[in-house]
Design a protein around this motif. Structure first.
Motif, PDB file in Angstrom:
ATOM      1  N   LYS A 131     -40.545  -0.266  30.490  1.00 58.02           N
ATOM      2  CA  LYS A 131     -41.743  -0.672  29.745  1.00 58.02           C
ATOM      3  C   LYS A 131     -42.034  -2.158  29.921  1.00 58.02           C
ATOM      4  O   LYS A 131     -43.186  -2.560  30.110  1.00 58.02           O
ATOM      5  N   GLU A 132     -40.989  -2.973  29.863  1.00 61.73           N
ATOM      6  CA  GLU A 132     -41.183  -4.423  29.979  1.00 61.73           C
ATOM      7  C   GLU A 132     -41.701  -4.798  31.360  1.00 61.73           C
ATOM      8  O   GLU A 132     -42.660  -5.561  31.494  1.00 61.73           O
ATOM      9  N   VAL A 133     -41.081  -4.256  32.400  1.00 60.17           N
ATOM     10  CA  VAL A 133     -41.503  -4.572  33.764  1.00 60.17           C
ATOM     11  C   VAL A 133     -42.923  -4.072  34.007  1.00 60.17           C
ATOM     12  O   VAL A 133     -43.763  -4.785  34.570  1.00 60.17           O
ATOM     13  N   ALA A 134     -43.206  -2.854  33.554  1.00 54.36           N
ATOM     14  CA  ALA A 134     -44.547  -2.289  33.742  1.00 54.36           C
ATOM     15  C   ALA A 134     -45.598  -3.098  32.987  1.00 54.36           C
ATOM     16  O   ALA A 134     -46.702  -3.319  33.499  1.00 54.36           O
ATOM     17  N   ALA A 135     -45.270  -3.558  31.793  1.00 52.34           N
ATOM     18  CA  ALA A 135     -46.213  -4.343  30.993  1.00 52.34           C
ATOM     19  C   ALA A 135     -46.584  -5.650  31.685  1.00 52.34           C
ATOM     20  O   ALA A 135     -47.708  -6.148  31.531  1.00 52.34           O
ATOM     21  N   TRP A 136     -45.662  -6.192  32.475  1.00 51.75           N
ATOM     22  CA  TRP A 136     -45.927  -7.435  33.199  1.00 51.75           C
ATOM     23  C   TRP A 136     -46.488  -7.175  34.605  1.00 51.75           C
ATOM     24  O   TRP A 136     -46.603  -8.094  35.404  1.00 51.75           O
ATOM     25  N   GLY A 137     -46.794  -5.927  34.884  1.00 53.85           N
ATOM     26  CA  GLY A 137     -47.409  -5.598  36.167  1.00 53.85           C
ATOM     27  C   GLY A 137     -46.429  -5.334  37.292  1.00 53.85           C
ATOM     28  O   GLY A 137     -46.837  -5.223  38.453  1.00 53.85           O
ATOM     29  N   GLY A 138     -45.150  -5.229  36.976  1.00 54.30           N
ATOM     30  CA  GLY A 138     -44.153  -4.954  38.006  1.00 54.30           C
ATOM     31  C   GLY A 138     -44.192  -3.506  38.467  1.00 54.30           C
ATOM     32  O   GLY A 138     -44.680  -2.624  37.764  1.00 54.30           O
ATOM     33  N   ASP A 139     -43.676  -3.273  39.638  1.00 59.68           N
ATOM     34  CA  ASP A 139     -43.673  -1.936  40.244  1.00 59.68           C
ATOM     35  C   ASP A 139     -42.468  -1.149  39.749  1.00 59.68           C
ATOM     36  O   ASP A 139     -41.330  -1.475  40.069  1.00 59.68           O
ATOM     37  N   VAL A 140     -42.724  -0.101  38.975  1.00 66.71           N
ATOM     38  CA  VAL A 140     -41.658   0.768  38.472  1.00 66.71           C
ATOM     39  C   VAL A 140     -41.761   2.170  39.082  1.00 66.71           C
ATOM     40  O   VAL A 140     -41.137   3.108  38.593  1.00 66.71           O
ATOM     41  N   SER A 141     -42.517   2.294  40.150  1.00 64.62           N
ATOM     42  CA  SER A 141     -42.780   3.606  40.743  1.00 64.62           C
ATOM     43  C   SER A 141     -41.510   4.300  41.230  1.00 64.62           C
ATOM     44  O   SER A 141     -41.469   5.528  41.282  1.00 64.62           O
ATOM     45  N   HIS A 142     -40.485   3.548  41.566  1.00 60.11           N
ATOM     46  CA  HIS A 142     -39.230   4.135  42.033  1.00 60.11           C
ATOM     47  C   HIS A 142     -38.271   4.446  40.874  1.00 60.11           C
ATOM     48  O   HIS A 142     -37.192   4.983  41.095  1.00 60.11           O
ATOM     49  N   LEU A 143     -38.683   4.154  39.650  1.00 61.59           N
ATOM     50  CA  LEU A 143     -37.823   4.321  38.479  1.00 61.59           C
ATOM     51  C   LEU A 143     -38.227   5.475  37.570  1.00 61.59           C
ATOM     52  O   LEU A 143     -37.447   5.894  36.708  1.00 61.59           O
ATOM     53  N   VAL A 144     -39.442   5.967  37.754  1.00 56.83           N
ATOM     54  CA  VAL A 144     -39.961   7.055  36.917  1.00 56.83           C
ATOM     55  C   VAL A 144     -40.697   8.062  37.788  1.00 56.83           C
ATOM     56  O   VAL A 144     -41.197   7.709  38.865  1.00 56.83           O
ATOM     57  N   PRO A 145     -40.800   9.316  37.336  1.00 57.75           N
ATOM     58  CA  PRO A 145     -41.588  10.300  38.081  1.00 57.75           C
ATOM     59  C   PRO A 145     -43.067   9.885  38.120  1.00 57.75           C
ATOM     60  O   PRO A 145     -43.532   9.136  37.248  1.00 57.75           O
ATOM     61  N   PRO A 146     -43.819  10.369  39.100  1.00 56.17           N
ATOM     62  CA  PRO A 146     -45.235   9.990  39.234  1.00 56.17           C
ATOM     63  C   PRO A 146     -46.060  10.245  37.964  1.00 56.17           C
ATOM     64  O   PRO A 146     -46.921   9.426  37.616  1.00 56.17           O
ATOM     65  N   GLN A 147     -45.798  11.333  37.265  1.00 50.80           N
ATOM     66  CA  GLN A 147     -46.553  11.639  36.040  1.00 50.80           C
ATOM     67  C   GLN A 147     -46.311  10.568  34.972  1.00 50.80           C
ATOM     68  O   GLN A 147     -47.220  10.224  34.216  1.00 50.80           O
ATOM     69  N   ILE A 148     -45.097  10.076  34.919  1.00 47.98           N
ATOM     70  CA  ILE A 148     -44.753   9.050  33.933  1.00 47.98           C
ATOM     71  C   ILE A 148     -45.395   7.718  34.329  1.00 47.98           C
ATOM     72  O   ILE A 148     -45.908   6.989  33.480  1.00 47.98           O
ATOM     73  N   LEU A 149     -45.383   7.434  35.622  1.00 47.49           N
ATOM     74  CA  LEU A 149     -46.041   6.208  36.103  1.00 47.49           C
ATOM     75  C   LEU A 149     -47.520   6.235  35.748  1.00 47.49           C
ATOM     76  O   LEU A 149     -48.067   5.237  35.258  1.00 47.49           O
ATOM     77  N   ASP A 150     -48.172   7.370  35.966  1.00 46.05           N
ATOM     78  CA  ASP A 150     -49.594   7.491  35.617  1.00 46.05           C
ATOM     79  C   ASP A 150     -49.804   7.263  34.123  1.00 46.05           C
ATOM     80  O   ASP A 150     -50.723   6.551  33.722  1.00 46.05           O
ATOM     81  N   ALA A 151     -48.959   7.870  33.310  1.00 44.64           N
ATOM     82  CA  ALA A 151     -49.080   7.714  31.858  1.00 44.64           C
ATOM     83  C   ALA A 151     -48.845   6.260  31.437  1.00 44.64           C
ATOM     84  O   ALA A 151     -49.558   5.734  30.577  1.00 44.64           O
ATOM     85  N   LEU A 152     -47.855   5.623  32.052  1.00 44.82           N
ATOM     86  CA  LEU A 152     -47.607   4.201  31.760  1.00 44.82           C
ATOM     87  C   LEU A 152     -48.821   3.358  32.126  1.00 44.82           C
ATOM     88  O   LEU A 152     -49.242   2.496  31.356  1.00 44.82           O
ATOM     89  N   ASN A 153     -49.344   3.583  33.321  1.00 48.15           N
ATOM     90  CA  ASN A 153     -50.509   2.809  33.764  1.00 48.15           C
ATOM     91  C   ASN A 153     -51.706   3.012  32.843  1.00 48.15           C
ATOM     92  O   ASN A 153     -52.397   2.046  32.517  1.00 48.15           O
ATOM     93  N   ARG A 154     -51.934   4.250  32.427  1.00 47.92           N
ATOM     94  CA  ARG A 154     -53.048   4.511  31.497  1.00 47.92           C
ATOM     95  C   ARG A 154     -52.797   3.787  30.177  1.00 47.92           C
ATOM     96  O   ARG A 154     -53.716   3.161  29.628  1.00 47.92           O
ATOM     97  N   ARG A 155     -51.577   3.887  29.662  1.00 42.88           N
ATOM     98  CA  ARG A 155     -51.273   3.285  28.357  1.00 42.88           C
ATOM     99  C   ARG A 155     -51.361   1.769  28.413  1.00 42.88           C
ATOM    100  O   ARG A 155     -51.813   1.125  27.490  1.00 42.88           O
ATOM    101  N   LEU A 156     -50.915   1.210  29.527  1.00 44.84           N
ATOM    102  CA  LEU A 156     -50.919  -0.251  29.657  1.00 44.84           C
ATOM    103  C   LEU A 156     -52.188  -0.765  30.310  1.00 44.84           C
ATOM    104  O   LEU A 156     -52.296  -1.940  30.623  1.00 44.84           O
ATOM    105  N   ARG A 157     -53.147   0.135  30.586  1.00 42.13           N
ATOM    106  CA  ARG A 157     -54.456  -0.177  31.190  1.00 42.13           C
ATOM    107  C   ARG A 157     -54.325  -0.914  32.511  1.00 42.13           C
ATOM    108  O   ARG A 157     -54.926  -1.943  32.730  1.00 42.13           O
ATOM    109  N   LYS A 158     -53.518  -0.362  33.388  1.00 48.02           N
ATOM    110  CA  LYS A 158     -53.312  -0.977  34.700  1.00 48.02           C
ATOM    111  C   LYS A 158     -53.721  -0.017  35.813  1.00 48.02           C
ATOM    112  O   LYS A 158     -53.127  -0.019  36.873  1.00 48.02           O
ATOM    113  N   ASP A 159     -54.693   0.853  35.561  1.00 47.97           N
ATOM    114  CA  ASP A 159     -55.133   1.819  36.585  1.00 47.97           C
ATOM    115  C   ASP A 159     -55.654   1.116  37.823  1.00 47.97           C
ATOM    116  O   ASP A 159     -56.313   0.151  37.804  1.00 47.97           O
TER     117      ASP A 159
END
Length: 159
Positions: A131-159
């Protein structure tokens, strides 16, 4: 039927969590993923969202069920006749805390805890770190499944 539970807050679920769930699903006939509710913590995702996301990313495992629980994990186990808790251990610091919990749970109801060493690829990984890395715009794509990455991006408004 051999049953086990993999508990956690899963906010969000990571590849490390999925690794432990997958391994438990090969050892047990039925594996419950218990999304534990902690009223004192405000999660990034609502409990219902977490359940839906976990169901989505664990759908390949026919023997995995996802439920939520508010209260003691041992009560969840008693209600479902689950004799084992499966927990991943990343480091010695995890062991200190988890051993205390395992001993308390066993003392309360006789539920056993099995510790599974985390895959070294995920030994540093936690939901909080993701969550912390994603909130700062870091790439977490290798740490979570694609569905979770999409949900994180939507929640953090980084689409």
């Amino acid at each position: 039927m051999r049953r086990a539970v993999c508990p956690g807050s899963f906010d969000p679920i990571t590849n490390g969590h999925l690794d432990i769930i997958a391994r438990a699903s090969r050892l047990y006939d039925e594996v419950y993923v218990a999304v534990m509710i902690n009223q004192s913590k405000k999660g990034l995702f609502e409990v219902e969202e977490r359940i839906e996301l976990i169901r989505e990313v664990t759908s390949e495992f026919a023997n995995v069920r996802v439920e939520t629980h508010h209260g003691l994990l041992v009560d969840f186990c008693k209600q479902r006749d689950i004799p084992a808790i499966v927990k991943g251990l990343r480091a010695v610091s995890d062991f200190d805390y988890e051993l205390q919990m395992a001993q308390m749970n066993n003392g309360l109801t006789g539920v056993e805890t099995l510790f599974v060493p985390t895959n070294p690829t995920y030994s540093f990984l936690s939901s909080s770190l993701v969550k912390e890395v994603a909130a700062w715009g870091g790439d977490v794509s290798h740490l979570v499944p694609p569905q979770i990455l999409d949900a994180l991006n939507r929640r953090l408004r980084k689409d």
